[in-house]
Design an enzyme around this catalytic site. Structure first.
Site, PDB file in Angstrom:
ATOM      1  CB  CYS A  77       0.932  -0.464   2.191  1.00 24.45           C
ATOM      2  SG  CYS A  77       1.358  -1.159   0.601  1.00 24.45           S
ATOM      3  CG  HIS A 172      -0.724  -4.621   4.165  1.00 24.28           C
ATOM      4  ND1 HIS A 172      -1.774  -3.738   4.083  1.00 24.28           N
ATOM      5  CD2 HIS A 172      -0.041  -4.518   3.010  1.00 24.28           C
ATOM      6  CE1 HIS A 172      -1.745  -3.136   2.913  1.00 24.28           C
ATOM      7  NE2 HIS A 172      -0.702  -3.586   2.231  1.00 24.28           N
ATOM      8  CD  GLU A 174      -2.926  -3.788   7.559  1.00 22.34           C
ATOM      9  OE1 GLU A 174      -1.818  -3.541   8.080  1.00 22.34           O
ATOM     10  OE2 GLU A 174      -3.145  -3.646   6.343  1.00 22.34           O
TER      11      GLU A 174
HETATM   12  N1  GLN Z   1       0.317   0.238  -4.646  1.00 23.40           N
HETATM   13  C1  GLN Z   1      -0.450   1.047  -3.746  1.00 23.40           C
HETATM   14  C2  GLN Z   1      -0.173   2.530  -3.962  1.00 23.40           C
HETATM   15  O1  GLN Z   1       0.702   2.858  -4.700  1.00 23.40           O
HETATM   16  C3  GLN Z   1      -0.148   0.678  -2.319  1.00 23.40           C
HETATM   17  C4  GLN Z   1      -0.555  -0.754  -2.076  1.00 23.40           C
HETATM   18  C5  GLN Z   1      -1.051  -1.024  -0.695  1.00 23.40           C
HETATM   19  O2  GLN Z   1      -1.353  -0.119   0.089  1.00 23.40           O
HETATM   20  N2  GLN Z   1      -1.243  -2.279  -0.399  1.00 23.40           N
HETATM   21  O3  GLN Z   1      -0.823   3.357  -3.392  1.00 23.40           O
END
Ligand code: GLN
Length: 192
Positions: A77, A172, A174
């Protein structure tokens, strides 16, 4: 010993997931701790905040060094955003460790967080079983260069990709009990 970058975000869940899978893992917060690790996870969180916390610390260079020497690196992410070459929404510099374009928060308010069973997956790498994936304000991978392997897609968009020893997921892993993404990450090898 795998380092989990612990500046911000859900590093604790990553450390615990690795430990549950029987992999030695510890939090890392400095250039030297990163360099002393045999692999690195960059967790989800807020990529802008992480970038600011890294400024002037030498951490970016250390991450690059770990990847360049062929040790496995996983970004999830926000971590995937940091690994990308091109970041949009808004435009920001990426580390360029994966030649791809990501668009932050691209799925909009209604679709931004979801638990999905991914069926469009690389069976050779991940097997037959659909992969449960938790998306939280996920970025969208809008383009990947040649040489980047797409291991899973959601509605056609790549959500799990790797090139050699560098792996990125926009979800995610994890937060689920499935350890297949960890296996992909840990088996990563330098392509060159
Ligand atoms: N929206 C976040 C970003 O732009 C990422 C979201 C996440 O890591 N769950 O950094």
């Amino acid at each position: 010993m795998i380092g989990v970058l612990a500046l911000q975000g859900d590093f604790e869940a990553h450390r615990k997931a690795l430990q549950r899978a029987g992999v030695g893992a510890h939090d890392v917060r400095s250039r030297d701790e990163i360099l002393a690790s045999t692999g690195l996870v960059i967790p989800g969180g807020e990529s802008t905040a992480m970038r600011l916390l890294m400024e002037g610390t030498g951490i970016e260079g250390a991450i690059r060094a770990v990847a360049d020497r062929g040790d496995p690196v996983l970004g999830t992410c926000a971590g995937a955003i940091l690994l990308a070459r091109d970041v949009e929404g808004p435009r920001a510099p990426g580390f360029g460790l994966l030649p791809m374009t990501v668009v932050r928060n691209a799925y909009g308010r209604q679709l931004d967080s979801a638990v999905v069973r991914l069926t469009d997956i690389s069976r050779a790498v991940l097997g037959e079983e659909p992969l449960e994936a938790v998306f939280i304000r996920a970025p969208r991978i809008s383009a990947v260069d040649e040489g980047v392997e797409v291991l899973a897609r959601r509605n056609g968009d790549p959500v799990l990709v790797r090139r050699g020893n560098v792996t990125a997921a926009t979800f995610h892993p994890e937060l689920t009990r499935d350890s297949r993404v960890l296996t992909v990450f840990l088996s990563g090898r330098a392509s060159a």
